[in-house]
Every structure is written in C-alpha cells, then in structure tokens.
Design a protein around this motif. Structure first.
Motif, PDB file in Angstrom:
ATOM      1  N   LEU A 131       0.858  -1.176   0.000  1.00 43.84           N
ATOM      2  CA  LEU A 131       0.000   0.000   0.000  1.00 43.84           C
ATOM      3  C   LEU A 131       0.900   1.234   0.000  1.00 43.84           C
ATOM      4  O   LEU A 131       1.840   1.320   0.791  1.00 43.84           O
ATOM      5  CB  LEU A 131      -0.906   0.009   1.229  1.00 43.84           C
ATOM      6  N   ASP A 132       0.613   2.152  -0.917  1.00 46.82           N
ATOM      7  CA  ASP A 132       1.371   3.407  -0.997  1.00 46.82           C
ATOM      8  C   ASP A 132       0.498   4.528  -0.446  1.00 46.82           C
ATOM      9  O   ASP A 132      -0.370   5.066  -1.127  1.00 46.82           O
ATOM     10  CB  ASP A 132       1.759   3.695  -2.442  1.00 46.82           C
ATOM     11  N   ASN A 133       0.744   4.886   0.791  1.00 46.15           N
ATOM     12  CA  ASN A 133      -0.020   5.936   1.460  1.00 46.15           C
ATOM     13  C   ASN A 133       0.948   7.038   1.901  1.00 46.15           C
ATOM     14  O   ASN A 133       1.151   7.297   3.075  1.00 46.15           O
ATOM     15  CB  ASN A 133      -0.778   5.355   2.661  1.00 46.15           C
ATOM     16  N   GLY A 134       1.604   7.639   0.903  1.00 46.54           N
ATOM     17  CA  GLY A 134       2.649   8.598   1.218  1.00 46.54           C
ATOM     18  C   GLY A 134       3.944   7.912   1.596  1.00 46.54           C
ATOM     19  O   GLY A 134       4.945   8.560   1.885  1.00 46.54           O
ATOM     20  N   GLY A 135       3.955   6.620   1.611  1.00 45.25           N
ATOM     21  CA  GLY A 135       5.096   5.766   1.923  1.00 45.25           C
ATOM     22  C   GLY A 135       4.669   4.320   1.730  1.00 45.25           C
ATOM     23  O   GLY A 135       3.503   3.973   1.959  1.00 45.25           O
ATOM     24  N   LEU A 136       5.559   3.488   1.284  1.00 45.15           N
ATOM     25  CA  LEU A 136       5.220   2.107   0.972  1.00 45.15           C
ATOM     26  C   LEU A 136       5.156   1.253   2.233  1.00 45.15           C
ATOM     27  O   LEU A 136       6.051   1.295   3.078  1.00 45.15           O
ATOM     28  CB  LEU A 136       6.237   1.514  -0.002  1.00 45.15           C
ATOM     29  N   VAL A 137       4.083   0.461   2.338  1.00 43.21           N
ATOM     30  CA  VAL A 137       3.914  -0.496   3.426  1.00 43.21           C
ATOM     31  C   VAL A 137       3.619  -1.848   2.795  1.00 43.21           C
ATOM     32  O   VAL A 137       2.810  -1.948   1.863  1.00 43.21           O
ATOM     33  CB  VAL A 137       2.756  -0.094   4.362  1.00 43.21           C
ATOM     34  N   TYR A 138       4.274  -2.907   3.298  1.00 42.33           N
ATOM     35  CA  TYR A 138       4.113  -4.242   2.732  1.00 42.33           C
ATOM     36  C   TYR A 138       3.572  -5.208   3.777  1.00 42.33           C
ATOM     37  O   TYR A 138       3.870  -5.089   4.969  1.00 42.33           O
ATOM     38  CB  TYR A 138       5.452  -4.773   2.206  1.00 42.33           C
ATOM     39  N   SER A 139       2.832  -6.179   3.297  1.00 41.58           N
ATOM     40  CA  SER A 139       2.398  -7.271   4.168  1.00 41.58           C
ATOM     41  C   SER A 139       3.542  -8.269   4.326  1.00 41.58           C
ATOM     42  O   SER A 139       4.567  -8.171   3.654  1.00 41.58           O
ATOM     43  CB  SER A 139       1.194  -7.983   3.559  1.00 41.58           C
ATOM     44  N   GLY A 140       3.341  -9.229   5.201  1.00 41.91           N
ATOM     45  CA  GLY A 140       4.252 -10.361   5.243  1.00 41.91           C
ATOM     46  C   GLY A 140       3.993 -11.286   4.062  1.00 41.91           C
ATOM     47  O   GLY A 140       3.112 -11.029   3.226  1.00 41.91           O
ATOM     48  N   LEU A 141       4.750 -12.345   3.957  1.00 42.09           N
ATOM     49  CA  LEU A 141       4.577 -13.314   2.877  1.00 42.09           C
ATOM     50  C   LEU A 141       3.200 -13.951   2.975  1.00 42.09           C
ATOM     51  O   LEU A 141       2.824 -14.497   4.014  1.00 42.09           O
ATOM     52  CB  LEU A 141       5.668 -14.387   2.971  1.00 42.09           C
ATOM     53  N   LEU A 142       2.438 -13.875   1.886  1.00 42.21           N
ATOM     54  CA  LEU A 142       1.080 -14.421   1.880  1.00 42.21           C
ATOM     55  C   LEU A 142       1.008 -15.793   1.227  1.00 42.21           C
ATOM     56  O   LEU A 142       0.211 -16.627   1.635  1.00 42.21           O
ATOM     57  CB  LEU A 142       0.147 -13.460   1.130  1.00 42.21           C
ATOM     58  N   ALA A 143       1.803 -16.011   0.198  1.00 43.88           N
ATOM     59  CA  ALA A 143       1.775 -17.291  -0.506  1.00 43.88           C
ATOM     60  C   ALA A 143       3.025 -17.412  -1.351  1.00 43.88           C
ATOM     61  O   ALA A 143       3.654 -16.409  -1.702  1.00 43.88           O
ATOM     62  CB  ALA A 143       0.536 -17.393  -1.385  1.00 43.88           C
ATOM     63  N   LYS A 144       3.396 -18.640  -1.677  1.00 44.24           N
ATOM     64  CA  LYS A 144       4.525 -18.850  -2.574  1.00 44.24           C
ATOM     65  C   LYS A 144       4.374 -20.171  -3.289  1.00 44.24           C
ATOM     66  O   LYS A 144       3.639 -21.066  -2.841  1.00 44.24           O
ATOM     67  CB  LYS A 144       5.855 -18.815  -1.812  1.00 44.24           C
ATOM     68  N   GLY A 145       5.057 -20.281  -4.398  1.00 43.39           N
ATOM     69  CA  GLY A 145       5.078 -21.517  -5.163  1.00 43.39           C
ATOM     70  C   GLY A 145       6.473 -21.785  -5.670  1.00 43.39           C
ATOM     71  O   GLY A 145       7.247 -20.859  -5.902  1.00 43.39           O
ATOM     72  N   ILE A 146       6.821 -23.048  -5.802  1.00 41.40           N
ATOM     73  CA  ILE A 146       8.159 -23.443  -6.254  1.00 41.40           C
ATOM     74  C   ILE A 146       8.021 -24.284  -7.514  1.00 41.40           C
ATOM     75  O   ILE A 146       7.190 -25.195  -7.578  1.00 41.40           O
ATOM     76  CB  ILE A 146       8.915 -24.219  -5.166  1.00 41.40           C
TER      77      ILE A 146
END
Length: 530
Positions: free
Chosen positions: A162-177
C-alpha cells in the motif's frame, strides 16, 4: 461431478494455494454452483519452450481484504487505487526480480471477490496482459540468464503493498516453487550463418567486411528464441546493402507492421506539405483548421496548440498513452467510432503548457493526419504515394485504416524491411534520394533536434516524431536518431557512422520488446558492422 474428484481438487487447493498450471491442460467446465475448474498441476517448466504457463493466486482472502489488514481505516475504493500485489521471483533462493503491480493491473472485480485467480505468465497466443509483461520483465531482468541450461528452483512469492505517502508491505502471503530450465528449442541450421543476399534487392551490394562470427551468434540466439519474435534485420552501410536477415517465416517480400514507426512518416508528410505550400508553417495553430468552439472542452489553450506541439508530443491535451487513467489514451480512442472527434473533444490538462512537456500522445497523430487530409487536394494517401513512395521506388505497402476508411497516421503502415531502410537512408541523406530533394534539409534537422527531453524511464531526446539516444559499445557512444514502434520495431539512423539499421519485430505488447533490440544492437550488430 465425481465426489472423489471434487475432494481431491479441494485438498490440492488447500495444500497448494499458489501453484503453477499448464494451460493446455486447463479444462473449463460448466460454471454452475455445483461444478469446479479442473486443472493439471506441473512441477517443472522449460523457459525455452513454447509451452503456456499459468499461476493460480489464492491467499484465502480477496486483494482488498489483504489491503484492509494494512490500513483498516481506508475505504475499499481508496485501497485499490493505492495498492496491489507484490511479486518476487527468486532463483535458487536469490531474489532476481520484484515488482509492485500498478493499481491498473488486475480487473477491479477480481480485486473485490475472494476467489482463486488464474493468471497467464507465458502464452503462445496472448499478449499485452500485465501478467505476461511481468514475466517478461523477470526474464529480461536476469531470470533467463541466471537459470541457464541447468535446472534451477524458481520461487514466486506473493505479498501486498500500500502506498499511502510511503510504501507499506504485508508479510509473505503465498509462494510456489517450480523447477525451471532454459533448454533451447530446435534450431533451423540454414539460418545460423549470415544469410546470402539474393538478387533483386534494389540496392547496390556492399563489399565491406563485417564480423560474421558475431552475426552467426546473433542469428543462433534469434533462432533458439533467446531473442524472441525478431523477424527481420537490414543493415545499410555507405548507402549499400550489407546485411539482410529474416526469421520466423518472414522473407524479403513480407509486409511488416511496424506500429508507431508510422508516426515518423506522418511527420515526414507534414514537412513535405509545408514545403509544397499546402500548410503555411509548423507554427500554425489548431484554430487555423477547426472551429474548436463546436467541440467539447473548448479553451484558448486548445486553440493555440501548434503543429509543432503535436510533432514533439508536447501539447497540453489531457492525453498520455503511457497512463492507463488518461482520458486521451490511444486505448480509449480506439473504442470510439470517430477518432478526430474524440481527439478534439478532449480536455486540456491544467498542469501542462503547450510545447513545454513530453507525453506520448497518439491521438495527436490523428489530428495531424486529418489536417493533411483536409489541406492537400486528393488527400494524404495519394499525396504519400506521389511524393514519398513513388520516388523511393516503394510499390508494396498497406495502410492500417481508421474509422471512415482514412489511413491511420498513428501506426500500422506495413512495408518491406528493405523499404523501411530506404526511408531511413532518405533521412541519412539529409532529404535527398538519387539526387532528388524529397524533404527539406531544415525539416530533417528539426526532426533530429533535441526539442524535448524524455522522462527518466526513456532516456534520450525527442524531435519532430523522431527519437534520439546513444548506444554504448566498448566505451564508445554511438548516437542514433530513430523511428520506433511497439513490438521492437526500429529504423536507426546513425549520426556519425555511415549506417542505417532496420529491425522488424512482432513482440507486440511484450515487456522485453525494446530492451532485447537494445541488446542486439550493443552486443552484436554495432560491434559487427561498425
């Protein structure tokens, strides 16, 4: 549906919420509430193949729900304007490429609904999708080179930002190999060595030497699809034909769609019309041609747009093809039935000043084309034939058509690769062809001048519908003026070298299209023929 199959599908979705799919095994059933989509999961993928590659996104929540976890106080419509997914591509545990998707990627309805989302990363038949461009940028950003011919583990990680005047990220939600290789496809051995130039080219043949080993290496990489969808390369040196190479089933007589290379030709015709007295000057204003009060969003700023502003993509129209939200984008225009009305109805951007800033504006070419059509007896098509194509000996071409059957001056004028080279050589000659002046030398100078500075993501300059930049080869800069079109289509005219180089390509809408042509030029073509 068989109960065991539904149970297995549910288990797979739970255990592998983010996994890769093989598109040709993707089976769509009747979408009733009691049915599901059956898909075949794969564990390995050959990047060098033509196999389709899909990925299923499923975090257990919709995108907007994931974004709400970052900013619970924000309304949903604001969240999806300022946030999206972040993708990270890792090869054997090392981050190779990451990207925050722009707010325009993914349909709004898919952002609001909690359901698995299948997106295509690689496809033989589809192009222009945000997901395909994402995959292409990963490959051109180092993915293909790092994985090499050995098997590697590709990990794809999913987060939201989310860019609300600064970038904020969630933790890892999903991944695939996925295990990936880059085993090259079978190569047509007859197209590896520099191709023999056949008689009847219309050009005097060059006897200049060039590095055949480099051209052979380049041809090999085009054939094995390291460089994709490159269809033709022509090199003119000292006004003579040095190289003529074709790939992917194309040949000398093939008419190639160069997309926006046509814009440069539109600029040529404006210059010719001024030279012939059909237009007074490049400083003429739109009010000289149209009763603009009869169109929407009238303003004196619109009245005062000069031909020069349209030729340099620097008018104050609220139009920018590079911005999805722009009301004057080419995509929006092509959904209408009257392109000139669309263009002249556009509002003016209060943040812009005519002639002061650059933004890519195809609708401006429609205005220029209509002005030519209105100003030249017999229209622009017959004029182009009489004044440009016939003198250059170009008798095979095909205009892309706008509504009302007018030539589309924004792109799509099909020519042979050798004829694109004639056009480039005409500019290299300062407007002369076989001793006959076709274009005023002053117009060539304006076309090549640094009239607008391009934005940082497109380093270089812009003149009258020609681009300008420099290639760097072994520490030496080679400045070029060039026409450019979607897919990687180029006509390069060198400033200080006796070279004109044409590249025809059909990587339309692909993120790697222009970057791979830059690599071909810097690593192979310029070193081989300079």
């Amino acid at each position: 549906m068989n109960r065991c199959v539904k149970l297995l599908f549910a288990i797979l979705t739970t255990l592998f919420p983010f996994t890769f799919l093989q598109a040709q095994h993707l089976v769509f059933l009747d979408h009733r509430p009691d049915t599901a989509v059956l898909q075949t999961y794969i564990q390995s993928y050959n990047i060098g193949s033509a196999q389709d590659l899909y990925v299923r996104l499923n975090t257990g929540k919709s995108l907007v729900e994931e974004l709400q976890a970052l900013a619970p106080e924000f309304p949903k419509d604001e969240l999806i304007k300022h946030g999206n997914y972040q993708f990270r591509f890792l090869i054997d545990g090392k981050v190779i490429y990451k990207e925050d998707l722009g707010p325009g990627a993914i349909l709004q309805k898919d952002k609001l609904i909690n359901k698995p989302l299948d997106v295509v990363l690689a496809s033989r038949t589809r192009s222009g999708l945000w997901s395909i461009n994402l995959w292409d940028r990963f490959l051109s950003g180092g993915g293909a080179a790092v994985s090499g011919k050995n098997t590697s583990n590709l990990t794809l990680e999913l987060r939201v930002y989310l860019d609300n005047g600064g970038l904020v990220y969630s933790g890892l939600l999903a991944k695939g190999i996925l295990k990936v290789t880059t085993i090259p496809q079978a190569i047509d051995q007859t197209k590896i060595a520099p191709q023999v130039i056949q008689p009847g080219s219309g050009w005097e043949l060059s006897k200049a030497k060039y590095n055949k080993a480099l051209i052979t290496e380049m041809n090999t990489k085009i054939e094995d699809q390291t460089y994709r969808l490159i269809n033709g390369i022509v090199v003119i040196k000292d006004s003579q034909l040095l190289l003529e190479e074709y790939f992917n089933g194309e040949k000398r007589e093939s008419l190639h769609d160069p997309r926006s290379v046509t814009k440069s030709i539109t600029g040529t015709l404006i210059g010719m019309a001024i030279q012939d007295g059909f237009l007074k000057a490049d400083q003429q204003q739109l009010k000289d041609f149209y009763p603009l009060k009869d169109f929407q969003n009238y303003s004196t700023t619109k009245d005062s747009v000069k031909l020069a502003d349209l030729l340099t993509m620097s008018s104050a129209f609220d139009g920018n093809d590079d911005a999805n939200v722009s009301p004057g984008s080419e995509d929006n225009m092509q959904e209408t039935s009257d392109y000139i009305k669309f263009a002249l109805n556009l509002p003016m951007d209060p943040k812009k000043t005519n002639g002061k800033q650059w933004s890519y504006f195809t609708a401006g070419m429609i205005i220029l084309g209509d002005i030519l059509e209105k100003s030249i007896p017999g229209g622009v098509e017959s004029y182009a034939k009489r004044k440009l194509f016939d003198p250059l000996g170009i008798d095979q071409y095909e205009w892309f058509r706008a509504p009302k059957d007018q030539p589309y001056m924004g792109g799509g004028l099909k020519l042979r690769a050798l004829d694109f080279a004639k056009y480039g050589q005409l500019y290299k000659n300062g407007g002369l062809w076989k001793g006959q002046r076709l274009i005023a030398e002053q117009w060539i100078s304006k076309s090549f001048d640094h009239l607008q500075t391009l934005p940082p993501d497109r380093p270089g300059f812009y003149g009258y519908l020609f681009w300008n930049k420099a290639f760097n080869v072994n520490g030496k800069a080679y400045e070029v003026y060039y026409a450019s079109g979607n897919g990687g289509n180029k006509i390069y005219i060198f400033k200080d070298q006796p070279l004109v180089i044409v590249v025809n390509a059909s990587a339309y809408g692909r993120g790697f299209a222009h970057a791979q042509v830059d690599q071909l030029m810097e690593q192979y073509i310029i070193p081989a023929v300079r």
